[in-house]
Design an enzyme around this catalytic site. Structure first.
Site, PDB file in Angstrom:
ATOM      1  N   SER A  60      47.939  94.972  84.749  1.00  9.77           N
ATOM      2  CA  SER A  60      46.655  95.416  85.279  1.00  9.77           C
ATOM      3  C   SER A  60      46.473  96.891  84.973  1.00  9.77           C
ATOM      4  O   SER A  60      47.448  97.642  84.848  1.00  9.77           O
ATOM      5  CB  SER A  60      46.616  95.222  86.797  1.00  9.77           C
ATOM      6  OG  SER A  60      47.509  96.127  87.434  1.00  9.77           O
ATOM      7  N   ASP A  61      45.211  97.309  84.830  1.00  6.04           N
ATOM      8  CA  ASP A  61      44.983  98.745  84.876  1.00  6.04           C
ATOM      9  C   ASP A  61      45.342  99.190  86.292  1.00  6.04           C
ATOM     10  O   ASP A  61      45.366  98.394  87.230  1.00  6.04           O
ATOM     11  CB  ASP A  61      43.534  99.083  84.528  1.00  6.04           C
ATOM     12  CG  ASP A  61      43.381 100.500  83.999  1.00  6.04           C
ATOM     13  OD1 ASP A  61      44.285 101.328  84.246  1.00  6.04           O
ATOM     14  OD2 ASP A  61      42.367 100.791  83.342  1.00  6.04           O
ATOM     15  N   TRP A  62      45.620 100.468  86.444  1.00  3.38           N
ATOM     16  CA  TRP A  62      46.141 100.982  87.712  1.00  3.38           C
ATOM     17  C   TRP A  62      45.070 100.902  88.797  1.00  3.38           C
ATOM     18  O   TRP A  62      44.060 101.589  88.759  1.00  3.38           O
ATOM     19  CB  TRP A  62      46.627 102.406  87.512  1.00  3.38           C
ATOM     20  CG  TRP A  62      48.068 102.507  87.100  1.00  3.38           C
ATOM     21  CD1 TRP A  62      49.028 103.255  87.713  1.00  3.38           C
ATOM     22  CD2 TRP A  62      48.725 101.859  86.003  1.00  3.38           C
ATOM     23  NE1 TRP A  62      50.252 103.103  87.061  1.00  3.38           N
ATOM     24  CE2 TRP A  62      50.091 102.256  86.016  1.00  3.38           C
ATOM     25  CE3 TRP A  62      48.313 100.974  85.008  1.00  3.38           C
ATOM     26  CZ2 TRP A  62      51.029 101.812  85.091  1.00  3.38           C
ATOM     27  CZ3 TRP A  62      49.242 100.516  84.077  1.00  3.38           C
ATOM     28  CH2 TRP A  62      50.577 100.936  84.127  1.00  3.38           C
ATOM     29  N   GLY A  63      45.295  99.997  89.756  1.00  6.70           N
ATOM     30  CA  GLY A  63      44.323  99.795  90.819  1.00  6.70           C
ATOM     31  C   GLY A  63      43.291  98.738  90.517  1.00  6.70           C
ATOM     32  O   GLY A  63      42.299  98.615  91.238  1.00  6.70           O
ATOM     33  N   ALA A  64      43.519  97.946  89.462  1.00  5.13           N
ATOM     34  CA  ALA A  64      42.521  96.957  89.047  1.00  5.13           C
ATOM     35  C   ALA A  64      42.753  95.571  89.644  1.00  5.13           C
ATOM     36  O   ALA A  64      41.946  94.675  89.438  1.00  5.13           O
ATOM     37  CB  ALA A  64      42.492  96.854  87.519  1.00  5.13           C
TER      38      ALA A  64
END
Length: 722
Positions: free
Chosen positions: A263-267
């Protein structure tokens, strides 16, 4: 006695073979990787497997210490290896040995139109990541340039899916030969920063398959990328980092991707979707909102305790978990547990020179009236350099691409070095990004100094500030910031020899374009930026870069701002322009761009011959080859990028007037001539039929066009597909 010796030998041999058999298969490098994966998986507990699917720190995820399986360590980004951060915070760790070489931004790499150089770039940055013991490099980015306001366009490879595809594949291969995984991002449809955490993208299947997915597909099927990063935005109502259609159906089923989706960070937003919709490792989730920048609360990640509870209760089976862990193990065996993994190198002169070479080949000469460039040192006594970007640090800022560099040569430093002692070089700011600056006073000081100079080098453009070229925010206007347009006007009034050097990752408005003689696009060019720029300005290097995206005259000439939506209403954004992005839109609407896709001048001239085809008709199983001669008719050695476009003359569905399907960069001495050839087949003639949900090559007439840019077609030839 002899029997005892034989017995001892036999016993030693038996023990030796026994010891060899006791080596676990997953640790035996001679065993096939899939066999090792299955054997390691069988040895793991449920808790160990679940732990591997989420982060344990800002940039790492767990291995299995009990089994000697190491952690995964990620690092931003596509242009250099980021400095170390604290384990659980975004604050820097303040190491003294993590200053990297900054390579040019990927817009510059794309502007080289040189796949061989892309491989060297990837190899060098992979060596830097390997030396720092990172096994995943969070790059490259291949999101399509849809709007010139997108704050992260500088991280990507332009508006054309074919160009991006050809440039990303060698980059990935270069990185991964070092035992470091390239992580291609942001999959998919992440074409704006405004509302990126919430916006749902509405796009037709044709545009999805023809424009926004080809570079990702090439990265997977040709580049064999080991990791992919999901995007923040959503598509079809599901966030892209756990999206059934994008990840399970297209990426893993149709493209047969065998690597890891991070995942993208916080996605990551939902445990059930993260379990079932293809996400393999969750990073950066802000579970504890009251302390998200201090404590990441890893136990409460969606794929941590909530997932483990569902597994233990029987609410979900371990089918998806085992698939995730197989992929993660495969990644580890390809990287940190690969005994042939080289050691890498870091911060070397060789890497810096690669960066300089990329910058030199990527710098684009947009305009050069009266051959003002290159600067003739024998006829130039006094140069005035104007502009904050001539002295501003440009490797810092911009979000996740921020770098702590070993050194950065500014444009002013480079110009002074290359000018030597025989030319006086003075500097005035002219403008400043600080709100406290007196813009009028700075402008008047610059104009006064410009009156006394033989040549004025204005070095401006954008920067990495918020609402410029930066992650997290888009530009608010198409104009240059900080009253630069007014400054350029004033400089042009008092000096007829003004060179505008733009440092940016985006197109900008140029209301002063007719008032200045020369315009140079210099990008964010990293450690050796100043030397690269100066070598071009003074003619040591003949510019050969070409634009990877269109410069429109005004923002409304861009399709996303004409019939499309940008940035949407906060909840959704509709790509109403469909496949007509960039030059495809300009061609369709007969809009003359300020500078066309593929445009770039040289200090020499090139003459094109007539394009020839080796056959007049072809079948779906045939290949057709086009040839054209190119001659350097000037007095200086140089490189030309020959571009092949295809036009479908009669199509059942609307198609662009032309589409890039081939390019070659040729280096020619004065009077030297080369024959350039392109061979294409059915794939290059196909479009995505959204009614049939398949790629279709329709029988009929086509035209092959050879050009120096999308707006500078030199010759064409017709052929038929039967």
């Amino acid at each position: 006695m002899k029997v005892w010796i034989l017995g001892a030998v036999s016993l030693w041999t038996i023990c030796s073979f026994a010891q060899q058999r006791e080596v676990p298969i997953y640790l035996d490098n001679d065993q096939p990787i899939e066999k090792r994966v299955e054997e390691a998986l069988a040895r793991m507990t449920l808790e160990e497997k679940a732990a591997m699917t989420h982060a344990q720190s800002k940039f790492s995820s767990p291995g299995v210490p009990r089994l000697g399986i190491p952690e995964n360590w990620m690092s931003d980004g596509p242009h250099g290896v980021r400095e170390e951060l604290l384990w659980d915070q975004w604050n820097i760790a303040k190491w003294t040995n993590d200053s990297c070489i900054a390579f040019p931004a990927l817009t510059c790499l794309a502007a080289t139109w040189n796949p061989e150089l892309s491989y060297i770039y990837g190899s060098n940055i992979g060596e830097e990541a390997r030396y720092r013991n990172k096994n995943v490099l969070l790059g490259p980015g291949v999101n399509i340039y849809r709007s010139p306001l997108n704050g992260r366009n500088f991280e990507y490879m332009g508006e054309d899916p074919f160009l991006a595809s050809r440039m990303v594949v060698p980059y990935i291969k270069g990185v991964q030969k070092n035992g470091v995984a390239a992580c291609v991002k942001h999959y998919a449809l992440n074409n704006q920063e405004t509302d990126r955490h919430y916006v749902d993208v509405e796009v037709g299947d044709r545009a999805l398959y023809e424009i926004y997915l080809p570079a990702f597909k090439a990265a997977v099927q040709e580049g064999k990328a080991w990791t992919i990063m999901g995007a923040y935005n959503s598509y079809k109502g599901q966030f892209c980092s756990h999206n059934q259609y994008l990840i399970n159906d297209i990426l893993k089923r149709d493209w047969q991707f065998d690597g890891v989706v991070v995942s993208d960070w916080g996605a990551t937003r939902d445990t059930d979707q993260a379990i079932h919709n293809g996400l393999d490792i969750e990073f950066g989730t802000w579970s504890n909102e009251s302390a998200k920048d201090i404590d990441n609360d890893y136990k409460n990640y969606y794929l941590s305790t909530p997932y483990l509870k569902k597994l233990k209760s029987g609410e979900v089976s371990d089918k998806e978990l085992n698939d995730k862990v197989r992929r993660i193990l495969r990644l580890i065996f390809r990287t940190t547990m690969n005994p042939n993994r080289p050691y890498g190198s870091f911060g070397t002169k060789e890497h810096a020179m690669t960066g300089r070479k990329v910058a030199q080949e990527g710098i684009v000469l947009l305009q050069n009236k009266e051959n003002l460039l290159p600067i003739d040192k024998d006829r130039t006594k006094k140069i005035l350099v104007v502009g904050e970007n001539a002295v501003k640090t440009l490797c810092d800022g911009g979000g996740s691409s921020t770098l702590k560099v070993k050194y950065e040569v500014s444009p002013l430093q480079g110009i002074r070095t290359w000018a030597g002692r025989q030319v006086e070089v003075n500097y005035v700011a002219g403008y400043a990004s600080s709100k406290e600056a007196n813009a009028l006073q700075l402008r008047m000081e610059a104009a006064q100094a410009a009156e006394q100079a033989d040549i004025v080098l204005f070095v401006g453009g954008l920067n990495k500030n918020w609402n410029q070229d930066a992650e997290g925010a888009d530009r608010q206007t198409f104009d240059l910031p900080y009253q630069q347009n007014e400054l350029i006007d004033e400089l042009a009034k008092v000096n007829s020899n003004v060179v505008v050097v733009l440092i940016a990752g985006n197109a900008v408005a140029m209301p002063w374009v007719k008032q200045v003689n020369a315009i140079v696009m210099s990008w964010y060019n990293g450690t050796e930026a100043g030397n690269a720029l100066a070598s071009v300005l003074f003619g040591e290097v003949n510019p050969s870069g070409k634009l990877p995206f269109t410069f429109p005259v005004k923002l409304e000439d861009n399709s996303a701002h004409s019939i499309g939506e940008f940035p949407g209403d906060g909840k959704k954004v509709a790509y109403k322009e469909g496949i007509f992005v960039g030059y495809r839109w300009a061609d369709k609407e007969k809009i003359k761009p300020l500078f066309a896709f593929g445009h770039g001048l040289s200090y020499t001239t090139f003459q094109y011959g007539k394009i020839m085809a080796d056959k007049k008709e072809m079948t779906e199983t045939d290949r057709i080859t086009f040839t054209v001669s190119v001659k350097n008719t000037g007095g200086k050695a140089g490189a030309e990028i020959v571009q092949l476009y295809i036009n479908d003359i009669n199509s059942r569905l609307p198609r662009p007037v032309k589409e890039l399907k081939g390019f070659k960069k040729v280096y020619l001495q004065p009077e030297e001539e080369q024959v350039v050839s392109f061979t294409i087949g059915k794939e290059e003639l196909s479009y995505y039929d959204d009614e049939k949900h398949e790629w279709v090559a329709e029988p009929g007439e086509f035209r092959a066009l050879i050009g120096a840019s999308s707006a500078d077609i030199r010759s064409s030839v017709k052929f038929k597909l039967r």
